[in-house]
Design a protein around this motif. Sequence first.
Motif, PDB file in Angstrom:
ATOM      1  N   TYR A  50       0.815  -1.229   0.000  1.00  0.00           N
ATOM      2  CA  TYR A  50       0.000   0.000   0.000  1.00  0.00           C
ATOM      3  C   TYR A  50       0.847   1.276   0.000  1.00  0.00           C
ATOM      4  O   TYR A  50       0.351   2.342   0.370  1.00  0.00           O
ATOM      5  CB  TYR A  50      -0.951  -0.005   1.195  1.00  0.00           C
ATOM      6  N   HIS A  53      -0.328   4.712  -0.883  1.00  0.00           N
ATOM      7  CA  HIS A  53      -1.229   5.431   0.031  1.00  0.00           C
ATOM      8  C   HIS A  53      -0.504   5.980   1.265  1.00  0.00           C
ATOM      9  O   HIS A  53      -1.146   6.420   2.216  1.00  0.00           O
ATOM     10  CB  HIS A  53      -2.361   4.505   0.506  1.00  0.00           C
ATOM     11  N   ARG A  56      -1.632   9.087   2.956  1.00  0.00           N
ATOM     12  CA  ARG A  56      -3.061   9.204   3.275  1.00  0.00           C
ATOM     13  C   ARG A  56      -3.294   9.028   4.775  1.00  0.00           C
ATOM     14  O   ARG A  56      -2.585   8.262   5.431  1.00  0.00           O
ATOM     15  CB  ARG A  56      -3.867   8.140   2.527  1.00  0.00           C
ATOM     16  N   PHE A  58      -5.435   7.376   6.289  1.00  0.00           N
ATOM     17  CA  PHE A  58      -5.882   6.036   6.692  1.00  0.00           C
ATOM     18  C   PHE A  58      -4.797   4.964   6.562  1.00  0.00           C
ATOM     19  O   PHE A  58      -5.045   3.793   6.845  1.00  0.00           O
ATOM     20  CB  PHE A  58      -7.133   5.630   5.887  1.00  0.00           C
ATOM     21  N   THR A  92     -15.576   1.315  -3.455  1.00  0.00           N
ATOM     22  CA  THR A  92     -14.715   1.153  -2.274  1.00  0.00           C
ATOM     23  C   THR A  92     -15.514   1.259  -0.981  1.00  0.00           C
ATOM     24  O   THR A  92     -15.344   0.443  -0.070  1.00  0.00           O
ATOM     25  CB  THR A  92     -13.603   2.233  -2.267  1.00  0.00           C
ATOM     26  N   ARG A 103     -18.987  -5.911  -2.316  1.00  0.00           N
ATOM     27  CA  ARG A 103     -18.911  -4.977  -1.187  1.00  0.00           C
ATOM     28  C   ARG A 103     -20.293  -4.612  -0.656  1.00  0.00           C
ATOM     29  O   ARG A 103     -20.475  -4.444   0.555  1.00  0.00           O
ATOM     30  CB  ARG A 103     -18.106  -3.745  -1.592  1.00  0.00           C
ATOM     31  N   ILE A 110     -15.689   1.183   4.959  1.00  0.00           N
ATOM     32  CA  ILE A 110     -14.760   1.551   3.875  1.00  0.00           C
ATOM     33  C   ILE A 110     -13.400   0.889   4.076  1.00  0.00           C
ATOM     34  O   ILE A 110     -12.702   0.583   3.106  1.00  0.00           O
ATOM     35  CB  ILE A 110     -14.637   3.095   3.735  1.00  0.00           C
ATOM     36  N   GLU A 111     -13.011   0.657   5.327  1.00  0.00           N
ATOM     37  CA  GLU A 111     -11.741  -0.034   5.580  1.00  0.00           C
ATOM     38  C   GLU A 111     -11.919  -1.551   5.479  1.00  0.00           C
ATOM     39  O   GLU A 111     -11.198  -2.211   4.724  1.00  0.00           O
ATOM     40  CB  GLU A 111     -11.205   0.330   6.961  1.00  0.00           C
ATOM     41  N   HIS A 116      -9.868  -6.432  -2.163  1.00  0.00           N
ATOM     42  CA  HIS A 116      -9.083  -5.461  -2.935  1.00  0.00           C
ATOM     43  C   HIS A 116      -9.026  -5.960  -4.364  1.00  0.00           C
ATOM     44  O   HIS A 116      -8.967  -7.166  -4.597  1.00  0.00           O
ATOM     45  CB  HIS A 116      -7.656  -5.363  -2.381  1.00  0.00           C
TER      46      HIS A 116
HETATM   47  P1  CMP Z   1      -8.232  -1.047  -1.414  1.00  0.00           P
HETATM   48  O1  CMP Z   1      -8.793  -1.286  -2.774  1.00  0.00           O
HETATM   49  O2  CMP Z   1      -7.612  -2.219  -0.752  1.00  0.00           O
HETATM   50  O3  CMP Z   1      -7.143   0.133  -1.496  1.00  0.00           O
HETATM   51  C1  CMP Z   1      -6.868   0.981  -0.390  1.00  0.00           C
HETATM   52  C2  CMP Z   1      -7.765   0.718   0.771  1.00  0.00           C
HETATM   53  O4  CMP Z   1      -7.775   1.695   1.771  1.00  0.00           O
HETATM   54  C3  CMP Z   1      -9.206   0.660   0.299  1.00  0.00           C
HETATM   55  O5  CMP Z   1      -9.407  -0.514  -0.461  1.00  0.00           O
HETATM   56  C4  CMP Z   1      -9.951   0.745   1.622  1.00  0.00           C
HETATM   57  O6  CMP Z   1     -10.183  -0.515   2.203  1.00  0.00           O
HETATM   58  C5  CMP Z   1      -8.970   1.501   2.521  1.00  0.00           C
HETATM   59  N1  CMP Z   1      -9.489   2.775   2.991  1.00  0.00           N
HETATM   60  C6  CMP Z   1      -9.688   3.112   4.263  1.00  0.00           C
HETATM   61  N2  CMP Z   1     -10.160   4.343   4.374  1.00  0.00           N
HETATM   62  C7  CMP Z   1     -10.259   4.833   3.116  1.00  0.00           C
HETATM   63  C8  CMP Z   1     -10.694   6.075   2.568  1.00  0.00           C
HETATM   64  N3  CMP Z   1     -11.113   7.074   3.341  1.00  0.00           N
HETATM   65  N4  CMP Z   1     -10.670   6.213   1.219  1.00  0.00           N
HETATM   66  C9  CMP Z   1     -10.221   5.214   0.421  1.00  0.00           C
HETATM   67  N5  CMP Z   1      -9.803   4.005   0.900  1.00  0.00           N
HETATM   68  C10 CMP Z   1      -9.832   3.817   2.220  1.00  0.00           C
END
Ligand code: CMP
Length: 139
Positions: A50, A53, A56, A58, A92, A103, A110-111, A116
């Motif tokens: 990851y 990210h 970010r 999160f 997502t 989903r 969202i987490e 994925h």
């Molecule tokens: P994924 O496709 O695995 O890629 C990044 C992951 O971050 C996403 O799915 C979510 O599970 C997680 N995530 C957590 N919070 C956020 C957010 N606010 N926006 C986008 N992804 C998030």
Amino acid sequence: AATRTFSIIKPDATRRNLTGAITKKLEDAGLRVVASKRIHMTRDQAEGFYAVHKERPFYNDLCAFMTSGPVVVQVLEGENAVLRNREVMGATNPADAAEGTIRKEFAESIEANSVHGSDSDENAKIEIDFFFKPEEIVG
Ligand code: CMP
């Protein structure tokens, strides 16, 4: 021609014994599982996977969540595999996910959103190479 994408069945889903139910949805969408393994990601693997990210808010929670239990990493093959997988996963945020998507049906938040999937052919190749050796993929 058939292409490949990379999928993860996340810890919220393995904890609820949803590996089969999610794989069935992927197969019903026309995707074929050409590689699959159940692993417990290390913190290093999660952070590396990851890395895009990293900035970010999160990121830390996400890496903690992805190492909180087993995951199933898979290579999926089919016509337009990246797009097909994205369609069957749904948005997502499960609150935005369409009826019938993985989903919508299974995600908790969202987490903890159960799956994925790669967002482009380019990233699919990078993500497949991150977790699989060529000989582990049997088409
Ligand atoms: P994924 O496709 O695995 O890629 C990044 C992951 O971050 C996403 O799915 C979510 O599970 C997680 N995530 C957590 N919070 C956020 C957010 N606010 N926006 C986008 N992804 C998030």
